[in-house]
Design an enzyme around this catalytic site. Sequence first.
Site, PDB file in Angstrom:
ATOM      1  N   THR A  91      -8.030   9.978   8.463  1.00  0.00           N
ATOM      2  CA  THR A  91      -7.857   8.529   8.437  1.00  0.00           C
ATOM      3  C   THR A  91      -7.696   7.586   9.022  1.00  0.00           C
ATOM      4  O   THR A  91      -6.753   5.913   8.824  1.00  0.00           O
ATOM      5  CB  THR A  91      -6.237   8.570   6.997  1.00  0.00           C
ATOM      6  OG1 THR A  91      -5.378   8.924   8.040  1.00  0.00           O
ATOM      7  CG2 THR A  91      -6.386   9.512   6.355  1.00  0.00           C
ATOM      8  N   GLY A 134      -7.943   3.916  10.459  1.00  0.00           N
ATOM      9  CA  GLY A 134      -8.216   3.278  10.237  1.00  0.00           C
ATOM     10  C   GLY A 134      -8.289   2.153   8.639  1.00  0.00           C
ATOM     11  O   GLY A 134      -8.740   1.511   8.528  1.00  0.00           O
ATOM     12  N   THR A 135      -7.454   3.156   8.419  1.00  0.00           N
ATOM     13  CA  THR A 135      -7.468   3.300   7.002  1.00  0.00           C
ATOM     14  C   THR A 135      -7.434   1.420   6.591  1.00  0.00           C
ATOM     15  O   THR A 135      -7.417   0.572   5.486  1.00  0.00           O
ATOM     16  CB  THR A 135      -6.330   3.848   5.894  1.00  0.00           C
ATOM     17  OG1 THR A 135      -5.740   4.225   6.541  1.00  0.00           O
ATOM     18  CG2 THR A 135      -7.219   5.282   6.055  1.00  0.00           C
ATOM     19  N   GLY A 136      -6.249   0.744   7.176  1.00  0.00           N
ATOM     20  CA  GLY A 136      -5.482  -0.602   6.826  1.00  0.00           C
ATOM     21  C   GLY A 136      -6.311  -1.463   7.071  1.00  0.00           C
ATOM     22  O   GLY A 136      -6.230  -2.277   6.682  1.00  0.00           O
ATOM     23  N   CYS A 137      -7.357  -1.563   7.668  1.00  0.00           N
ATOM     24  CA  CYS A 137      -7.995  -1.975   8.766  1.00  0.00           C
ATOM     25  C   CYS A 137      -9.121  -2.739   7.782  1.00  0.00           C
ATOM     26  O   CYS A 137      -9.712  -3.469   7.367  1.00  0.00           O
ATOM     27  CB  CYS A 137      -8.690  -1.983  10.459  1.00  0.00           C
ATOM     28  SG  CYS A 137      -7.081  -1.726  11.316  1.00  0.00           S
ATOM     29  N   LYS A 148       0.871  -1.223  -0.501  1.00  0.00           N
ATOM     30  CA  LYS A 148      -0.365  -0.095  -0.214  1.00  0.00           C
ATOM     31  C   LYS A 148       0.700   1.388  -0.245  1.00  0.00           C
ATOM     32  O   LYS A 148       1.549   1.377   0.488  1.00  0.00           O
ATOM     33  CB  LYS A 148      -0.945  -0.269   1.086  1.00  0.00           C
ATOM     34  CG  LYS A 148      -1.390  -1.026   1.329  1.00  0.00           C
ATOM     35  CD  LYS A 148      -2.533  -1.072   2.456  1.00  0.00           C
ATOM     36  CE  LYS A 148      -2.021  -1.601   3.898  1.00  0.00           C
ATOM     37  NZ  LYS A 148      -2.493  -1.665   5.050  1.00  0.00           N
TER      38      LYS A 148
END
Length: 270
Positions: A205, A207-210, A174
């Site tokens: 932003t 929690g974007t990865g989750c 990412k």
Amino acid sequence: MIKKCLTIAGSDSSGGAGVQADLKTFSALGTYGMSCISALTAQNTQGVDKVENVSQAMIRGQLAAIYSDIVPDAVKTGMLSCRETVETVAGFLESHNQAPLVVDPVMVATTGARLLDEEAIISYKERLIPLATLVTPNIPEAEVLSGMAIHTEEDMKQAAEKIMGLGPKAVLIKGGHKVHDATDFLYDGETFHVFRGEKIDTENTHGTGCTLSSALAVYLAQGYSVVRAAALAKKYLTGAIRKAAVEKVGHGHGPVSHFWFYGNDWGKMK
């Protein structure tokens, strides 16, 4: 029948990341969500105050209860905060899981600080990542897993090739940590697939990865290819970040807006 998705991750008391973000994503995209909580956190949009690991017996108990009754159509892992937890989860999935598995290797904080010790990282490399349908490191995590510095898009490709050597079926690096854009690279062992994205000017932003890894699990559960799932998940996350830019929650880095497209045409998400 409705697809069932399982998250194995830590809890975020503020609701923006971790298990709470995963369950919101599962619901927003039309699946049934289940959870195995690996750690409890006391946190909000301004930071993490406390972390308490769940016992290994309780982690195994949660997983056993789920698989004895509602077998998942896709699984994602998030925060696994110690070597013992990584080993427990990997051992259970080795013998029980046959569904697509998305591994979000939560091991480096936004500040750059390591969240896991070296033993836990080794367990990720040797036990969990080889089980993955897709592993989704951000750039700092990809640097840890590949053992190389990443400064350019060519570096991202080389790191993806190195991570593929750990045994997953595909790697998605990412690019959200890059300054000027949010380009992601997916490598399936043969081809690099590039997903260009705009860098949205917002601090919301959390929690974007989750959220991205959960969306990937949803689309894999629904039968999409890894490449198509990545495209759809990125579209979903971009919309959630864009809506969050004008939808402030909390006094720090607010969460993304998981239900951003409600009221719109659901077909636009496919």
